[in-house]
Scaffold this motif. Structure first.
Motif, PDB file in Angstrom:
ATOM      1  N   VAL A 131       0.846  -1.189   0.000  1.00  0.00           N
ATOM      2  CA  VAL A 131       0.000   0.000   0.000  1.00  0.00           C
ATOM      3  C   VAL A 131       0.883   1.241   0.000  1.00  0.00           C
ATOM      4  O   VAL A 131       1.795   1.362   0.822  1.00  0.00           O
ATOM      5  N   LEU A 132       0.621   2.154  -0.933  1.00  0.00           N
ATOM      6  CA  LEU A 132       1.282   3.439  -0.971  1.00  0.00           C
ATOM      7  C   LEU A 132       0.234   4.481  -0.575  1.00  0.00           C
ATOM      8  O   LEU A 132      -0.778   4.637  -1.250  1.00  0.00           O
ATOM      9  N   MET A 133       0.468   5.167   0.518  1.00  0.00           N
ATOM     10  CA  MET A 133      -0.517   6.095   1.068  1.00  0.00           C
ATOM     11  C   MET A 133      -0.298   7.510   0.533  1.00  0.00           C
ATOM     12  O   MET A 133       0.830   7.968   0.402  1.00  0.00           O
ATOM     13  N   LEU A 134      -1.417   8.185   0.201  1.00  0.00           N
ATOM     14  CA  LEU A 134      -1.382   9.598  -0.139  1.00  0.00           C
ATOM     15  C   LEU A 134      -1.777  10.390   1.105  1.00  0.00           C
ATOM     16  O   LEU A 134      -2.849  10.161   1.675  1.00  0.00           O
ATOM     17  N   ALA A 175       1.044   0.818   5.830  1.00  0.00           N
ATOM     18  CA  ALA A 175       1.468   1.316   4.524  1.00  0.00           C
ATOM     19  C   ALA A 175       2.960   1.076   4.325  1.00  0.00           C
ATOM     20  O   ALA A 175       3.746   1.172   5.258  1.00  0.00           O
ATOM     21  N   ASP A 176       3.340   0.758   3.088  1.00  0.00           N
ATOM     22  CA  ASP A 176       4.746   0.501   2.767  1.00  0.00           C
ATOM     23  C   ASP A 176       5.495   1.781   2.419  1.00  0.00           C
ATOM     24  O   ASP A 176       6.716   1.848   2.548  1.00  0.00           O
ATOM     25  N   ASP A 177       4.774   2.770   1.978  1.00  0.00           N
ATOM     26  CA  ASP A 177       5.393   4.031   1.567  1.00  0.00           C
ATOM     27  C   ASP A 177       4.291   5.082   1.552  1.00  0.00           C
ATOM     28  O   ASP A 177       3.110   4.777   1.729  1.00  0.00           O
ATOM     29  N   TYR A 178       4.681   6.334   1.353  1.00  0.00           N
ATOM     30  CA  TYR A 178       3.690   7.394   1.260  1.00  0.00           C
ATOM     31  C   TYR A 178       4.190   8.466   0.300  1.00  0.00           C
ATOM     32  O   TYR A 178       5.387   8.620   0.068  1.00  0.00           O
ATOM     33  N   PRO A 203       0.389  18.361  -2.083  1.00  0.00           N
ATOM     34  CA  PRO A 203       0.258  18.030  -3.506  1.00  0.00           C
ATOM     35  C   PRO A 203       1.494  17.286  -3.984  1.00  0.00           C
ATOM     36  O   PRO A 203       2.597  17.566  -3.539  1.00  0.00           O
ATOM     37  N   PHE A 204       1.308  16.313  -4.859  1.00  0.00           N
ATOM     38  CA  PHE A 204       2.423  15.467  -5.254  1.00  0.00           C
ATOM     39  C   PHE A 204       2.751  15.628  -6.734  1.00  0.00           C
ATOM     40  O   PHE A 204       1.920  16.041  -7.540  1.00  0.00           O
ATOM     41  N   SER A 205       3.990  15.280  -7.057  1.00  0.00           N
ATOM     42  CA  SER A 205       4.409  15.210  -8.446  1.00  0.00           C
ATOM     43  C   SER A 205       3.948  13.868  -9.012  1.00  0.00           C
ATOM     44  O   SER A 205       4.290  12.812  -8.457  1.00  0.00           O
ATOM     45  N   PRO A 206       3.159  13.856 -10.087  1.00  0.00           N
ATOM     46  CA  PRO A 206       2.718  12.578 -10.666  1.00  0.00           C
ATOM     47  C   PRO A 206       3.889  11.671 -11.044  1.00  0.00           C
ATOM     48  O   PRO A 206       3.806  10.453 -10.912  1.00  0.00           O
ATOM     49  N   ARG A 207       4.981  12.294 -11.511  1.00  0.00           N
ATOM     50  CA  ARG A 207       6.150  11.483 -11.865  1.00  0.00           C
ATOM     51  C   ARG A 207       6.742  10.815 -10.628  1.00  0.00           C
ATOM     52  O   ARG A 207       7.171   9.661 -10.680  1.00  0.00           O
ATOM     53  N   GLU A 208       6.785  11.555  -9.496  1.00  0.00           N
ATOM     54  CA  GLU A 208       7.275  10.944  -8.264  1.00  0.00           C
ATOM     55  C   GLU A 208       6.370   9.792  -7.844  1.00  0.00           C
ATOM     56  O   GLU A 208       6.844   8.749  -7.381  1.00  0.00           O
ATOM     57  N   LEU A 209       5.066   9.958  -8.004  1.00  0.00           N
ATOM     58  CA  LEU A 209       4.132   8.883  -7.666  1.00  0.00           C
ATOM     59  C   LEU A 209       4.453   7.625  -8.460  1.00  0.00           C
ATOM     60  O   LEU A 209       4.510   6.521  -7.901  1.00  0.00           O
ATOM     61  N   VAL A 210       4.675   7.775  -9.760  1.00  0.00           N
ATOM     62  CA  VAL A 210       5.005   6.623 -10.601  1.00  0.00           C
ATOM     63  C   VAL A 210       6.298   5.965 -10.129  1.00  0.00           C
ATOM     64  O   VAL A 210       6.386   4.733 -10.010  1.00  0.00           O
ATOM     65  N   LEU A 211       7.312   6.770  -9.837  1.00  0.00           N
ATOM     66  CA  LEU A 211       8.596   6.230  -9.395  1.00  0.00           C
ATOM     67  C   LEU A 211       8.463   5.499  -8.063  1.00  0.00           C
ATOM     68  O   LEU A 211       9.089   4.453  -7.854  1.00  0.00           O
ATOM     69  N   ARG A 212       7.651   6.041  -7.147  1.00  0.00           N
ATOM     70  CA  ARG A 212       7.452   5.384  -5.859  1.00  0.00           C
ATOM     71  C   ARG A 212       6.704   4.063  -6.031  1.00  0.00           C
ATOM     72  O   ARG A 212       7.018   3.074  -5.370  1.00  0.00           O
ATOM     73  N   VAL A 213       5.708   4.040  -6.902  1.00  0.00           N
ATOM     74  CA  VAL A 213       4.987   2.798  -7.185  1.00  0.00           C
ATOM     75  C   VAL A 213       5.956   1.759  -7.735  1.00  0.00           C
ATOM     76  O   VAL A 213       5.955   0.588  -7.321  1.00  0.00           O
ATOM     77  N   GLN A 214       6.787   2.159  -8.678  1.00  0.00           N
ATOM     78  CA  GLN A 214       7.761   1.233  -9.252  1.00  0.00           C
ATOM     79  C   GLN A 214       8.724   0.715  -8.190  1.00  0.00           C
ATOM     80  O   GLN A 214       9.055  -0.480  -8.157  1.00  0.00           O
ATOM     81  N   SER A 215       9.183   1.616  -7.305  1.00  0.00           N
ATOM     82  CA  SER A 215      10.139   1.228  -6.273  1.00  0.00           C
ATOM     83  C   SER A 215       9.534   0.199  -5.321  1.00  0.00           C
ATOM     84  O   SER A 215      10.169  -0.820  -5.000  1.00  0.00           O
ATOM     85  N   VAL A 216       8.307   0.450  -4.867  1.00  0.00           N
ATOM     86  CA  VAL A 216       7.661  -0.482  -3.938  1.00  0.00           C
ATOM     87  C   VAL A 216       7.426  -1.828  -4.612  1.00  0.00           C
ATOM     88  O   VAL A 216       7.688  -2.890  -4.026  1.00  0.00           O
ATOM     89  N   LEU A 217       6.945  -1.812  -5.844  1.00  0.00           N
ATOM     90  CA  LEU A 217       6.665  -3.069  -6.538  1.00  0.00           C
ATOM     91  C   LEU A 217       7.936  -3.860  -6.811  1.00  0.00           C
ATOM     92  O   LEU A 217       7.961  -5.085  -6.640  1.00  0.00           O
ATOM     93  N   ARG A 218       8.998  -3.189  -7.223  1.00  0.00           N
ATOM     94  CA  ARG A 218      10.239  -3.914  -7.509  1.00  0.00           C
ATOM     95  C   ARG A 218      10.775  -4.580  -6.252  1.00  0.00           C
ATOM     96  O   ARG A 218      11.276  -5.694  -6.308  1.00  0.00           O
TER      97      ARG A 218
END
Length: 252
Positions: free
Chosen positions: A90-93, A110-113, A117-132
């Motif tokens: 789970v990645l929390m906003l 939650a595994d990360d947060y 307001p967030f950068s959409p690109r940072e969101l993608v990178l964080r999702v990739q990091s948690v999944l990897r």
């Protein structure tokens, strides 16, 4: 459909992995969904906590992006319920200005947060990091049996006194890192980089996960014997639960 303003890192080996975005703000949900799809993820949406729990049960997504403030069932309770049923990361906003919100999300599992307001690109990178990290193959790491603990990184099994420990992805990674390095003191910066793979970030992430791990391996969390605090440094793992050294005790 909105256009992509910033370059998005492609999912690569993660292409086709499923992400559930749980957000009641249509604009935020649309931005997150658009960027994640552009990176190659399969994305579904839910607008509240109750719908999120139904979608998790139905779809078994590889990761959930979960807003903290939700109608019906809030993000904290939704995260807790997900954790009771499965190991889905789970990645929390969370709100940028509230450290308590971030800590509450981590304590709920939650595994990360990512802060708003967030950068959409940072969101993608964080999702990739948690999944990897979640999907990584640790087959080269042999099982470790030391003191009261047994950890098998390849099978993702952790036991204490022969009893299975129910750990989140990050709790397991933290324990696996420490059992291979008994009696060594690590500061929070080192743990953040070694376990989370972050070169920068909120050090309270480590503090909260240490607290959660203690709740599962310590009979008395106020006087830990396995995951002890080394004052002025960080933490040290003691597999047999011996009494803390004098330097580990707080000054009178």
């Amino acid at each position: 459909m909105m256009s992509i303003a910033d370059p998005v890192a492609p999912a690569g080996d993660l292409a086709g992995r499923s992400v559930l975005v749980v957000e009641d703000d249509d604009t935020v949900a649309e931005v997150a969904t658009t960027y994640l799809r552009a990176a190659g993820f399969l994305v579904d949406r839910a607008a509240d906590g109750r719908e999120a729990l139904e979608r998790v049960a139905e779809l078994s997504p590889d990761l959930v992006v979960l807003d903290l403030m939700l109608p019906d069932v809030d993000g904290i309770e939704t995260c807790r319920r997900i954790r009771e049923q499965r190991d889905t990361p789970v990645l929390m906003l969370t709100a940028r200005t509230s450290a308590d919100d971030r800590i509450s999300g981590l304590e709920a599992g939650a595994d990360d947060y990512v802060t708003k307001p967030f950068s959409p690109r940072e969101l993608v990178l964080r999702v990739q990091s948690v999944l990897r990290r979640t999907l990584a193959e640790p087959a080269s790491e042999d099982p470790v049996s030391i003191g009261r603990f047994f950890v098998d990184p390849a099978a993702r099994i952790a036991r204490m006194d022969g009893r299975d420990l129910s750990l989140t992805v990050r709790e397991f990674d933290l324990l696996a890192f420490l059992v291979r390095r008994p009696q060594q003191a690590f500061d929070r910066e080192t743990l953040l980089q070694s376990v989370w793979g972050w070169t920068y970030g909120d050090l309270s992430t480590v503090t909260v996960h240490v607290r959660r791990l203690r709740e599962k391996i310590e009979p008395d969390t106020a006087n830990p014997r396995h995951l002890v605090t080394v004052w002025g440094v960080g933490y040290r793992f003691q597999p047999s639960g011996e009494a803390p050294h004098e330097q580990d005790r707080p000054a009178p």
